[in-house]
Design a protein around this motif. Structure first.
Motif, PDB file in Angstrom:
ATOM      1  N   ILE A   1       0.833  -1.203   0.000  1.00  0.00           N
ATOM      2  CA  ILE A   1       0.000   0.000   0.000  1.00  0.00           C
ATOM      3  C   ILE A   1       0.871   1.258   0.000  1.00  0.00           C
ATOM      4  N   VAL A   2       2.018   1.196   0.647  1.00  0.00           N
ATOM      5  CA  VAL A   2       2.964   2.313   0.607  1.00  0.00           C
ATOM      6  C   VAL A   2       3.428   2.535  -0.842  1.00  0.00           C
TER       7      VAL A   2
ATOM      8  N   TYR B   1       0.459   7.239  -6.461  1.00  0.00           N
ATOM      9  CA  TYR B   1      -0.651   8.188  -6.623  1.00  0.00           C
ATOM     10  C   TYR B   1      -0.485   9.489  -5.838  1.00  0.00           C
ATOM     11  N   ASP B   2       0.483   9.541  -4.910  1.00  0.00           N
ATOM     12  CA  ASP B   2       0.752  10.730  -4.110  1.00  0.00           C
ATOM     13  C   ASP B   2      -0.539  11.354  -3.551  1.00  0.00           C
ATOM     14  N   PRO B   3      -1.248  10.614  -2.691  1.00  0.00           N
ATOM     15  CA  PRO B   3      -2.553  11.087  -2.224  1.00  0.00           C
ATOM     16  C   PRO B   3      -2.481  12.235  -1.217  1.00  0.00           C
ATOM     17  N   LEU B   4      -3.521  13.070  -1.262  1.00  0.00           N
ATOM     18  CA  LEU B   4      -3.732  14.127  -0.279  1.00  0.00           C
ATOM     19  C   LEU B   4      -3.925  13.478   1.101  1.00  0.00           C
ATOM     20  N   GLU B   5      -4.646  12.360   1.109  1.00  0.00           N
ATOM     21  CA  GLU B   5      -4.865  11.598   2.343  1.00  0.00           C
ATOM     22  C   GLU B   5      -5.281  10.180   1.989  1.00  0.00           C
ATOM     23  N   ILE B   6      -5.225   9.318   3.007  1.00  0.00           N
ATOM     24  CA  ILE B   6      -5.645   7.929   2.861  1.00  0.00           C
ATOM     25  C   ILE B   6      -6.785   7.704   3.840  1.00  0.00           C
ATOM     26  N   LEU B   7      -7.899   7.222   3.320  1.00  0.00           N
ATOM     27  CA  LEU B   7      -9.084   6.964   4.137  1.00  0.00           C
ATOM     28  C   LEU B   7      -9.175   5.470   4.395  1.00  0.00           C
ATOM     29  N   VAL B   8      -9.091   5.096   5.662  1.00  0.00           N
ATOM     30  CA  VAL B   8      -9.156   3.688   6.043  1.00  0.00           C
ATOM     31  C   VAL B   8     -10.526   3.438   6.655  1.00  0.00           C
TER      32      VAL B   8
ATOM     33  N   ALA C   1       2.645   4.948  10.077  1.00  0.00           N
ATOM     34  CA  ALA C   1       4.071   5.023  10.399  1.00  0.00           C
ATOM     35  C   ALA C   1       4.937   4.850   9.151  1.00  0.00           C
ATOM     36  N   ALA C   2       4.351   4.290   8.066  1.00  0.00           N
ATOM     37  CA  ALA C   2       5.145   3.958   6.884  1.00  0.00           C
ATOM     38  C   ALA C   2       4.907   4.887   5.697  1.00  0.00           C
ATOM     39  N   VAL C   3       3.891   5.743   5.776  1.00  0.00           N
ATOM     40  CA  VAL C   3       3.514   6.559   4.622  1.00  0.00           C
ATOM     41  C   VAL C   3       3.507   8.039   5.004  1.00  0.00           C
ATOM     42  N   ASP C   4       3.738   8.913   4.020  1.00  0.00           N
ATOM     43  CA  ASP C   4       3.784  10.350   4.283  1.00  0.00           C
ATOM     44  C   ASP C   4       2.399  10.990   4.407  1.00  0.00           C
ATOM     45  N   ALA C   5       1.410  10.432   3.732  1.00  0.00           N
ATOM     46  CA  ALA C   5       0.077  11.046   3.692  1.00  0.00           C
ATOM     47  C   ALA C   5      -0.658  10.877   5.021  1.00  0.00           C
TER      48      ALA C   5
END
Length: 150
Positions: A47-48, A54-61, A87-91
């Motif tokens: 997923i990272v 896609y360089d997302p604005l945010e990730i919705l879980v 912990a693994a992604v910037d978004a």
């Protein structure tokens, strides 16, 4: 469309066996399936990679809360997955109520003549699409992001 923050978003439907991933265009017009990631030690890493693409604005879980509103083992599992992903992604990560996304996904697939067994590989992606589309619609109608920041 005032109050809608422009940018690609990823939707994540966390399941015991598979993780569905969806994305939307920068204007939030349409959520589409991306991939079903097998649930394994490598799920977060995959997923990272998708997030980098896609360089997302945010990730919705999606947060699977019971219909009565209480938390379940699946809710805890989704929270832990989201924390590990965070912990693994910037978004930034937002947790969104996905109470009906899997039910809705199965209904859509049934309407299109697919059995649950033949749909198993894509139902998680469709559930991710449903939760992402619902989150986009909430933000567009209220001007506030859906769910809660992790």
């Amino acid at each position: 469309m005032s109050g809608f923050r422009r940018g690609v978003r990823l939707g994540i439907d966390v399941g015991r066996a598979r993780v569905g991933v969806a994305r939307c265009d920068p204007d939030g017009m349409l959520a589409v399936p991306v991939e079903t990631v097998p649930r394994a030690e490598t799920s977060v890493a995959r997923i990272v990679e998708i997030a980098r693409e896609y360089d997302p604005l945010e990730i919705l879980v999606g947060l699977p809360i019971s219909l009565g509103g209480s938390e379940t083992a699946s809710t805890t599992d989704a929270r832990e997955f989201a924390t590990e992903l965070s912990a693994a992604v910037d978004a930034p990560i937002r947790l969104v109520d996905e109470r009906l996304s899997t039910v809705s996904a199965n209904a859509v697939l049934r309407q299109n003549g697919r059995s649950q067994k033949s749909s198993r590989r894509i139902v998680d992606q469709i559930a991710a699409v449903v939760l992402l589309q619902q989150a986009i619609d909430v933000e567009k109608s209220t001007g506030n992001p859906a769910g809660a920041a992790l």
